[in-house]
Design a protein around this motif. Structure first.
Motif, PDB file in Angstrom:
ATOM      1  N   ALA A   1      13.920 -11.072  76.873  1.00  0.00           N
ATOM      2  CA  ALA A   1      13.599 -10.911  78.295  1.00  0.00           C
ATOM      3  C   ALA A   1      14.791 -10.380  79.081  1.00  0.00           C
ATOM      4  O   ALA A   1      14.619  -9.646  80.058  1.00  0.00           O
ATOM      5  CB  ALA A   1      13.121 -12.245  78.867  1.00  0.00           C
ATOM      6  N   ASP A   2      15.995 -10.751  78.674  1.00  0.00           N
ATOM      7  CA  ASP A   2      17.223 -10.277  79.331  1.00  0.00           C
ATOM      8  C   ASP A   2      17.958  -9.335  78.378  1.00  0.00           C
ATOM      9  O   ASP A   2      19.088  -9.599  77.953  1.00  0.00           O
ATOM     10  CB  ASP A   2      18.101 -11.469  79.723  1.00  0.00           C
ATOM     11  CG  ASP A   2      17.379 -12.441  80.633  1.00  0.00           C
ATOM     12  OD1 ASP A   2      16.900 -12.008  81.692  1.00  0.00           O
ATOM     13  OD2 ASP A   2      17.277 -13.629  80.268  1.00  0.00           O
ATOM     14  N   TRP A   3      17.327  -8.226  78.065  1.00  0.00           N
ATOM     15  CA  TRP A   3      17.848  -7.326  77.029  1.00  0.00           C
ATOM     16  C   TRP A   3      19.246  -6.837  77.368  1.00  0.00           C
ATOM     17  O   TRP A   3      20.109  -6.768  76.493  1.00  0.00           O
ATOM     18  CB  TRP A   3      16.924  -6.124  76.840  1.00  0.00           C
ATOM     19  CG  TRP A   3      17.395  -5.194  75.770  1.00  0.00           C
ATOM     20  CD1 TRP A   3      17.132  -5.265  74.430  1.00  0.00           C
ATOM     21  CD2 TRP A   3      18.268  -4.058  75.941  1.00  0.00           C
ATOM     22  NE1 TRP A   3      17.771  -4.252  73.753  1.00  0.00           N
ATOM     23  CE2 TRP A   3      18.472  -3.500  74.646  1.00  0.00           C
ATOM     24  CE3 TRP A   3      18.877  -3.475  77.044  1.00  0.00           C
ATOM     25  CZ2 TRP A   3      19.262  -2.369  74.459  1.00  0.00           C
ATOM     26  CZ3 TRP A   3      19.678  -2.353  76.845  1.00  0.00           C
ATOM     27  CH2 TRP A   3      19.865  -1.808  75.562  1.00  0.00           C
ATOM     28  N   ASP A   4      19.503  -6.491  78.617  1.00  0.00           N
ATOM     29  CA  ASP A   4      20.824  -5.965  78.993  1.00  0.00           C
ATOM     30  C   ASP A   4      21.931  -6.964  78.675  1.00  0.00           C
ATOM     31  O   ASP A   4      23.001  -6.586  78.186  1.00  0.00           O
ATOM     32  CB  ASP A   4      20.854  -5.607  80.480  1.00  0.00           C
ATOM     33  CG  ASP A   4      20.212  -4.255  80.765  1.00  0.00           C
ATOM     34  OD1 ASP A   4      20.588  -3.284  80.103  1.00  0.00           O
ATOM     35  OD2 ASP A   4      19.329  -4.191  81.627  1.00  0.00           O
ATOM     36  N   GLU A   5      21.691  -8.229  78.959  1.00  0.00           N
ATOM     37  CA  GLU A   5      22.707  -9.251  78.693  1.00  0.00           C
ATOM     38  C   GLU A   5      22.927  -9.429  77.187  1.00  0.00           C
ATOM     39  O   GLU A   5      24.067  -9.590  76.728  1.00  0.00           O
ATOM     40  CB  GLU A   5      22.293 -10.569  79.333  1.00  0.00           C
ATOM     41  CG  GLU A   5      22.251 -10.519  80.855  1.00  0.00           C
ATOM     42  CD  GLU A   5      21.790 -11.830  81.467  1.00  0.00           C
ATOM     43  OE1 GLU A   5      21.702 -12.827  80.718  1.00  0.00           O
ATOM     44  OE2 GLU A   5      21.519 -11.859  82.683  1.00  0.00           O
ATOM     45  N   ILE A   6      21.857  -9.403  76.418  1.00  0.00           N
ATOM     46  CA  ILE A   6      21.985  -9.527  74.961  1.00  0.00           C
ATOM     47  C   ILE A   6      22.728  -8.321  74.398  1.00  0.00           C
ATOM     48  O   ILE A   6      23.569  -8.452  73.497  1.00  0.00           O
ATOM     49  CB  ILE A   6      20.603  -9.667  74.310  1.00  0.00           C
ATOM     50  CG1 ILE A   6      19.889 -10.921  74.824  1.00  0.00           C
ATOM     51  CG2 ILE A   6      20.716  -9.711  72.788  1.00  0.00           C
ATOM     52  CD1 ILE A   6      20.633 -12.212  74.581  1.00  0.00           C
ATOM     53  N   ALA A   7      22.437  -7.136  74.920  1.00  0.00           N
ATOM     54  CA  ALA A   7      23.142  -5.936  74.472  1.00  0.00           C
ATOM     55  C   ALA A   7      24.635  -6.040  74.772  1.00  0.00           C
ATOM     56  O   ALA A   7      25.479  -5.653  73.947  1.00  0.00           O
ATOM     57  CB  ALA A   7      22.541  -4.699  75.134  1.00  0.00           C
TER      58      ALA A   7
END
Length: 278
Positions: free
Chosen positions: A171-177
Protein backbone atom coordinates in the motif's frame (compact mmCIF):
# COMPACT_ATOMS: atom_id res chain seq x y z
CA UNK A 1 33.25 11.92 -9.89
CA UNK A 2 31.21 12.02 -6.70
CA UNK A 3 31.30 9.71 -3.71
CA UNK A 4 28.53 8.17 -1.58
CA UNK A 5 29.40 10.55 1.27
CA UNK A 6 29.45 13.63 -0.96
CA UNK A 7 26.21 12.63 -2.66
CA UNK A 8 24.46 12.19 0.70
CA UNK A 9 25.64 15.54 2.09
CA UNK A 10 24.62 17.39 -1.06
CA UNK A 11 21.21 15.67 -1.21
CA UNK A 12 20.55 16.35 2.47
CA UNK A 13 21.65 19.98 2.14
CA UNK A 14 19.31 20.47 -0.82
CA UNK A 15 16.38 19.06 1.19
CA UNK A 16 16.74 21.50 4.12
CA UNK A 17 14.99 24.84 4.16
CA UNK A 18 17.15 27.50 5.91
CA UNK A 19 14.30 28.73 8.11
CA UNK A 20 13.97 25.29 9.74
CA UNK A 21 17.47 25.85 11.18
CA UNK A 22 16.74 29.41 12.23
CA UNK A 23 18.69 30.93 9.33
CA UNK A 24 17.47 34.08 7.55
CA UNK A 25 16.09 33.91 4.03
CA UNK A 26 18.73 35.30 1.64
CA UNK A 27 16.46 35.92 -1.34
CA UNK A 28 16.00 33.90 -4.51
CA UNK A 29 18.60 31.33 -5.44
CA UNK A 30 19.17 28.93 -8.31
CA UNK A 31 18.88 25.68 -6.32
CA UNK A 32 16.70 24.72 -3.35
CA UNK A 33 17.78 24.05 0.17
CA UNK A 34 20.66 25.13 2.37
CA UNK A 35 23.54 27.11 0.87
CA UNK A 36 27.06 25.70 1.05
CA UNK A 37 28.09 28.90 2.79
CA UNK A 38 25.58 28.36 5.60
CA UNK A 39 26.35 24.65 6.03
CA UNK A 40 30.10 25.29 6.10
CA UNK A 41 29.66 28.01 8.73
CA UNK A 42 27.49 25.76 10.91
CA UNK A 43 30.04 22.92 10.63
CA UNK A 44 33.05 25.18 11.24
CA UNK A 45 34.80 24.32 7.97
CA UNK A 46 35.58 26.31 4.84
CA UNK A 47 33.26 26.46 1.85
CA UNK A 48 36.13 25.23 -0.32
CA UNK A 49 36.61 22.14 1.89
CA UNK A 50 32.88 21.39 1.89
CA UNK A 51 32.87 21.68 -1.91
CA UNK A 52 35.74 19.19 -2.16
CA UNK A 53 33.85 16.71 0.04
CA UNK A 54 30.61 17.06 -1.93
CA UNK A 55 32.36 16.71 -5.27
CA UNK A 56 34.39 13.69 -4.16
CA UNK A 57 37.77 15.41 -4.33
CA UNK A 58 38.34 14.82 -0.60
CA UNK A 59 37.52 11.23 0.30
CA UNK A 60 38.94 11.05 3.81
CA UNK A 61 37.41 13.70 6.07
CA UNK A 62 38.21 13.22 9.73
CA UNK A 63 35.74 11.81 12.21
CA UNK A 64 35.48 15.28 13.74
CA UNK A 65 34.51 16.81 10.39
CA UNK A 66 31.92 14.08 9.69
CA UNK A 67 30.40 14.62 13.14
CA UNK A 68 30.40 18.38 12.65
CA UNK A 69 28.56 18.00 9.35
CA UNK A 70 26.06 15.66 11.00
CA UNK A 71 25.44 18.28 13.69
CA UNK A 72 25.16 21.08 11.13
CA UNK A 73 22.60 19.10 9.11
CA UNK A 74 20.66 18.18 12.29
CA UNK A 75 20.77 14.48 11.36
CA UNK A 76 18.80 12.03 13.47
CA UNK A 77 20.35 8.85 14.92
CA UNK A 78 19.65 6.69 11.86
CA UNK A 79 21.02 9.32 9.49
CA UNK A 80 24.14 9.74 11.63
CA UNK A 81 24.82 6.01 11.47
CA UNK A 82 24.37 6.13 7.70
CA UNK A 83 26.69 9.10 7.17
CA UNK A 84 29.42 7.42 9.27
CA UNK A 85 29.01 4.26 7.19
CA UNK A 86 29.26 6.27 3.96
CA UNK A 87 32.40 8.00 5.24
CA UNK A 88 33.92 4.60 5.92
CA UNK A 89 33.19 3.13 2.50
CA UNK A 90 34.10 6.37 0.72
CA UNK A 91 37.56 6.34 2.31
CA UNK A 92 37.91 2.64 1.56
CA UNK A 93 37.43 3.22 -2.16
CA UNK A 94 40.95 4.65 -2.32
CA UNK A 95 42.56 1.70 -0.55
CA UNK A 96 43.46 -1.57 -2.26
CA UNK A 97 41.82 -4.35 -0.29
CA UNK A 98 40.76 -7.95 -0.49
CA UNK A 99 37.64 -8.61 -2.52
CA UNK A 100 34.75 -8.89 -0.05
CA UNK A 101 32.95 -12.21 0.15
CA UNK A 102 29.57 -12.38 -1.58
CA UNK A 103 26.52 -12.32 0.71
CA UNK A 104 25.83 -15.53 2.57
CA UNK A 105 22.86 -17.33 1.01
CA UNK A 106 22.94 -20.51 3.08
CA UNK A 107 20.93 -20.35 6.28
CA UNK A 108 22.54 -21.98 9.30
CA UNK A 109 20.68 -24.87 10.98
CA UNK A 110 20.31 -22.84 14.19
CA UNK A 111 18.51 -20.08 12.30
CA UNK A 112 16.27 -22.59 10.53
CA UNK A 113 15.44 -24.09 13.92
CA UNK A 114 14.48 -20.62 15.16
CA UNK A 115 12.12 -20.27 12.22
CA UNK A 116 10.47 -23.58 13.09
CA UNK A 117 9.91 -22.34 16.62
CA UNK A 118 8.14 -19.29 15.18
CA UNK A 119 5.58 -21.39 13.27
CA UNK A 120 2.80 -20.68 12.45
CA UNK A 121 3.94 -17.07 12.78
CA UNK A 122 5.12 -14.86 9.93
CA UNK A 123 8.90 -14.71 9.61
CA UNK A 124 11.55 -14.63 6.88
CA UNK A 125 15.36 -14.65 6.66
CA UNK A 126 16.80 -12.22 4.13
CA UNK A 127 20.05 -10.45 3.27
CA UNK A 128 20.76 -6.84 2.30
CA UNK A 129 20.30 -7.59 -1.39
CA UNK A 130 16.72 -8.66 -0.67
CA UNK A 131 17.16 -12.41 -1.23
CA UNK A 132 14.44 -14.32 0.63
CA UNK A 133 16.46 -17.24 1.95
CA UNK A 134 14.03 -19.08 4.23
CA UNK A 135 10.56 -18.45 5.57
CA UNK A 136 7.77 -19.89 7.64
CA UNK A 137 4.51 -21.19 6.24
CA UNK A 138 2.88 -18.10 7.77
CA UNK A 139 5.00 -15.89 5.50
CA UNK A 140 3.98 -17.97 2.50
CA UNK A 141 0.33 -17.56 3.49
CA UNK A 142 0.76 -13.81 3.91
CA UNK A 143 2.35 -13.32 0.48
CA UNK A 144 0.35 -15.95 -1.39
CA UNK A 145 -0.96 -14.71 -4.71
CA UNK A 146 1.26 -11.60 -4.71
CA UNK A 147 3.98 -13.14 -6.89
CA UNK A 148 6.70 -12.36 -4.36
CA UNK A 149 7.71 -15.99 -3.87
CA UNK A 150 7.46 -16.99 -7.54
CA UNK A 151 10.55 -18.64 -8.98
CA UNK A 152 13.45 -20.52 -7.43
CA UNK A 153 15.32 -17.50 -6.04
CA UNK A 154 12.78 -14.92 -4.81
CA UNK A 155 14.18 -11.47 -4.15
CA UNK A 156 12.23 -8.66 -2.48
CA UNK A 157 14.24 -5.84 -4.07
CA UNK A 158 13.79 -7.19 -7.58
CA UNK A 159 10.08 -7.76 -6.91
CA UNK A 160 9.53 -4.22 -5.60
CA UNK A 161 11.18 -2.51 -8.58
CA UNK A 162 10.33 -4.81 -11.49
CA UNK A 163 7.02 -6.59 -10.77
CA UNK A 164 3.91 -4.44 -11.39
CA UNK A 165 2.02 -6.43 -8.75
CA UNK A 166 4.28 -4.96 -6.05
CA UNK A 167 2.71 -1.50 -6.44
CA UNK A 168 -0.65 -2.97 -5.50
CA UNK A 169 0.55 -5.43 -2.86
CA UNK A 170 2.46 -2.75 -0.92
CA UNK A 171 0.00 0.00 0.00
CA UNK A 172 2.94 2.34 0.68
CA UNK A 173 5.05 1.30 -2.30
CA UNK A 174 7.20 4.46 -2.33
CA UNK A 175 8.30 3.92 1.27
CA UNK A 176 9.10 0.25 0.66
CA UNK A 177 11.09 1.20 -2.44
CA UNK A 178 13.09 3.69 -0.34
CA UNK A 179 13.83 0.95 2.19
CA UNK A 180 15.06 -1.55 -0.40
CA UNK A 181 17.25 1.00 -2.15
CA UNK A 182 18.75 2.10 1.16
CA UNK A 183 19.56 -1.48 2.20
CA UNK A 184 21.61 -1.96 -0.98
CA UNK A 185 24.17 0.47 0.45
CA UNK A 186 24.71 -1.90 3.38
CA UNK A 187 25.45 -5.04 1.36
CA UNK A 188 28.91 -6.21 0.19
CA UNK A 189 29.97 -3.55 -2.28
CA UNK A 190 31.40 -5.65 -5.11
CA UNK A 191 28.54 -8.14 -5.04
CA UNK A 192 26.10 -5.23 -5.06
CA UNK A 193 27.84 -3.60 -8.01
CA UNK A 194 27.79 -6.78 -10.09
CA UNK A 195 24.14 -7.49 -9.29
CA UNK A 196 23.00 -3.92 -9.88
CA UNK A 197 24.88 -3.61 -13.17
CA UNK A 198 24.01 -7.00 -14.62
CA UNK A 199 20.46 -7.57 -13.44
CA UNK A 200 18.60 -5.01 -11.40
CA UNK A 201 19.41 -1.53 -12.69
CA UNK A 202 18.62 -2.18 -16.39
CA UNK A 203 15.08 -3.32 -15.54
CA UNK A 204 14.40 -1.19 -12.46
CA UNK A 205 15.32 2.07 -14.22
CA UNK A 206 15.11 5.51 -12.60
CA UNK A 207 12.82 4.37 -9.78
CA UNK A 208 15.89 2.67 -8.30
CA UNK A 209 18.76 4.93 -9.36
CA UNK A 210 16.98 8.09 -8.16
CA UNK A 211 16.54 6.56 -4.70
CA UNK A 212 20.14 5.33 -4.52
CA UNK A 213 21.38 8.86 -5.19
CA UNK A 214 19.02 10.44 -2.64
CA UNK A 215 20.20 8.27 0.29
CA UNK A 216 16.79 8.40 1.99
CA UNK A 217 17.10 6.87 5.46
CA UNK A 218 13.84 4.92 5.89
CA UNK A 219 11.58 5.18 8.93
CA UNK A 220 10.24 1.61 8.61
CA UNK A 221 6.80 2.24 10.04
CA UNK A 222 3.79 -0.05 9.98
CA UNK A 223 3.79 -2.30 6.91
CA UNK A 224 0.49 -2.09 5.00
CA UNK A 225 -0.33 -4.86 2.53
CA UNK A 226 -3.22 -5.23 0.13
CA UNK A 227 -3.63 -9.01 0.19
CA UNK A 228 -4.90 -10.52 -3.09
CA UNK A 229 -7.67 -12.22 -1.11
CA UNK A 230 -9.12 -8.84 -0.20
CA UNK A 231 -8.20 -7.60 3.29
CA UNK A 232 -5.78 -4.75 3.99
CA UNK A 233 -3.23 -5.94 6.54
CA UNK A 234 -1.24 -3.75 8.95
CA UNK A 235 1.87 -5.32 10.46
CA UNK A 236 4.66 -4.36 12.81
CA UNK A 237 8.16 -5.45 11.76
CA UNK A 238 10.79 -6.70 14.17
CA UNK A 239 14.24 -6.92 12.53
CA UNK A 240 16.83 -9.10 14.22
CA UNK A 241 20.34 -8.87 12.78
CA UNK A 242 22.42 -12.01 12.24
CA UNK A 243 25.78 -10.23 11.83
CA UNK A 244 27.91 -13.36 11.44
CA UNK A 245 26.02 -14.21 8.24
CA UNK A 246 25.13 -10.66 7.10
CA UNK A 247 21.48 -11.69 7.26
CA UNK A 248 18.33 -10.56 9.05
CA UNK A 249 15.44 -12.39 10.63
CA UNK A 250 12.28 -10.36 10.02
CA UNK A 251 9.21 -11.15 12.13
CA UNK A 252 5.85 -9.65 11.16
CA UNK A 253 3.21 -9.12 13.85
CA UNK A 254 -0.39 -7.93 13.45
CA UNK A 255 -0.70 -4.24 14.29
CA UNK A 256 -4.42 -4.44 15.13
CA UNK A 257 -7.21 -6.91 15.89
CA UNK A 258 -8.65 -6.66 12.39
CA UNK A 259 -5.35 -7.76 10.86
CA UNK A 260 -4.98 -10.60 13.37
CA UNK A 261 -8.44 -11.88 12.47
CA UNK A 262 -7.74 -11.59 8.73
CA UNK A 263 -4.47 -13.54 9.08
CA UNK A 264 -6.25 -16.27 11.03
CA UNK A 265 -8.68 -16.59 8.15
CA UNK A 266 -5.84 -16.77 5.60
CA UNK A 267 -3.90 -19.50 7.38
CA UNK A 268 -4.30 -23.01 6.10
CA UNK A 269 -3.47 -24.38 9.57
CA UNK A 270 -0.56 -26.43 8.23
CA UNK A 271 1.86 -26.02 11.12
CA UNK A 272 5.58 -26.51 11.06
CA UNK A 273 5.98 -26.20 7.32
CA UNK A 274 9.23 -24.51 6.33
CA UNK A 275 10.74 -23.69 2.99
CA UNK A 276 14.41 -22.81 2.65
CA UNK A 277 16.09 -21.49 -0.47
CA UNK A 278 19.87 -21.44 -0.76
Amino acid sequence: MGTPLGDFIRAKRDSIQPETLGLPERGRRRSPGLRRLDLAARAGISVEYLTRIEQGRDRNPSVAVVNALADALSLDAAERNHVRYLAKITGGECIARTRPAPPQRDVRPQVLHTLRLLEPGIAVVTNRLGDLLAHTSGYETLTGGSGLLDGDAPNLTRYVFTDPRARTFFADWDEIADEQAFDLWLGPSIENSEWLTAELAPTAGPDLTRRLNRHVVPRRGVLRLNHPAGPELRLHRELLDIPADAQQLVVLLPADDRTAEAIDELRDHRRGRLRAIS
